[in-house]
Motif scaffolding. Structure first.
Motif, PDB file in Angstrom:
ATOM      1  N   MET A   1      12.092  16.218  14.178  1.00  0.00           N
ATOM      2  CA  MET A   1      12.147  16.242  15.628  1.00  0.00           C
ATOM      3  C   MET A   1      10.966  15.456  16.204  1.00  0.00           C
ATOM      4  O   MET A   1       9.836  15.618  15.766  1.00  0.00           O
ATOM      5  CB  MET A   1      12.112  17.686  16.128  1.00  0.00           C
ATOM      6  N   LYS A   2      11.258  14.614  17.170  1.00  0.00           N
ATOM      7  CA  LYS A   2      10.218  13.777  17.765  1.00  0.00           C
ATOM      8  C   LYS A   2       9.287  14.606  18.641  1.00  0.00           C
ATOM      9  O   LYS A   2       9.711  15.544  19.313  1.00  0.00           O
ATOM     10  CB  LYS A   2      10.853  12.670  18.594  1.00  0.00           C
ATOM     11  N   LYS A   3       8.019  14.221  18.629  1.00  0.00           N
ATOM     12  CA  LYS A   3       7.025  14.845  19.490  1.00  0.00           C
ATOM     13  C   LYS A   3       7.097  14.163  20.846  1.00  0.00           C
ATOM     14  O   LYS A   3       7.070  12.938  20.946  1.00  0.00           O
ATOM     15  CB  LYS A   3       5.642  14.707  18.870  1.00  0.00           C
ATOM     16  N   LYS A   4       7.193  14.973  21.889  1.00  0.00           N
ATOM     17  CA  LYS A   4       7.413  14.461  23.242  1.00  0.00           C
ATOM     18  C   LYS A   4       6.080  14.248  23.953  1.00  0.00           C
ATOM     19  O   LYS A   4       5.283  15.166  24.087  1.00  0.00           O
ATOM     20  CB  LYS A   4       8.290  15.428  24.022  1.00  0.00           C
ATOM     21  N   ILE A   5       5.908  13.006  24.399  1.00  0.00           N
ATOM     22  CA  ILE A   5       4.741  12.636  25.192  1.00  0.00           C
ATOM     23  C   ILE A   5       5.228  12.523  26.630  1.00  0.00           C
ATOM     24  O   ILE A   5       6.074  11.682  26.942  1.00  0.00           O
ATOM     25  CB  ILE A   5       4.150  11.287  24.716  1.00  0.00           C
ATOM     26  N   LEU A   6       4.719  13.383  27.503  1.00  0.00           N
ATOM     27  CA  LEU A   6       5.195  13.432  28.883  1.00  0.00           C
ATOM     28  C   LEU A   6       4.201  12.767  29.824  1.00  0.00           C
ATOM     29  O   LEU A   6       3.001  13.034  29.757  1.00  0.00           O
ATOM     30  CB  LEU A   6       5.408  14.878  29.328  1.00  0.00           C
TER      31      LEU A   6
END
Length: 134
Positions: A1-6
């Motif tokens: 699962m990709k790590k989300k950069i917001l």
């Protein structure tokens, strides 16, 4: 699962949209994905920002990808960067980028803001690749 950069700002109509676009253009680490959101969203993405990004070869006309959206405070973000608009969130903000608001600006001012966003995104990507646990 990709790590989300917001990339978070008030209206999610300019800076944060550009940040999302640049992050996903320049990021080569498949473990990360850039997203954007706002706390008090606008009706549409700033057209001057869309035009400025077009000069960079980035098409933000895809309304299925670039549209103002409210932050999902139930989401698990790896890092949250605020854009410089003193947004408040229940989620921890990793860093504030301190970039001027493009709302009501045009021409060279938009390009200056665009270039500041780009510089910050490149630095963020470098930091993630050097220091983040992948």
């Amino acid at each position: 699962m990709k790590k989300k950069i917001l990339f978070l700002c008030g209206h999610n109509a300019g800076r944060s949209q550009m940040a999302q676009a640049y992050f996903n253009k320049y990021n080569t680490n498949e473990n990360f994905v850039g997203l954007s959101a706002g706390t008090n969203i606008a009706d549409q993405v700033n057209s001057a920002c869309i035009e400025a990004m077009k000069e960079e070869g980035v098409d933000m006309n895809d309304s299925s990808n670039f549209f103002p959206k409210v932050i999902d405070e139930d989401e698990n973000y790896y890092r949250i960067y605020s854009m410089g608009c003193n947004v408040k969130s229940e989620l921890a903000i990793y860093d504030d980028l301190g970039i001027d608001d493009p709302a009501g600006q045009e021409g060279e001012n938009i390009k200056i803001i665009r270039n500041q966003v780009k510089e910050n995104i490149i630095a963020i990507i470098d930091d993630l690749n050097q220091n983040a646990t992948n």
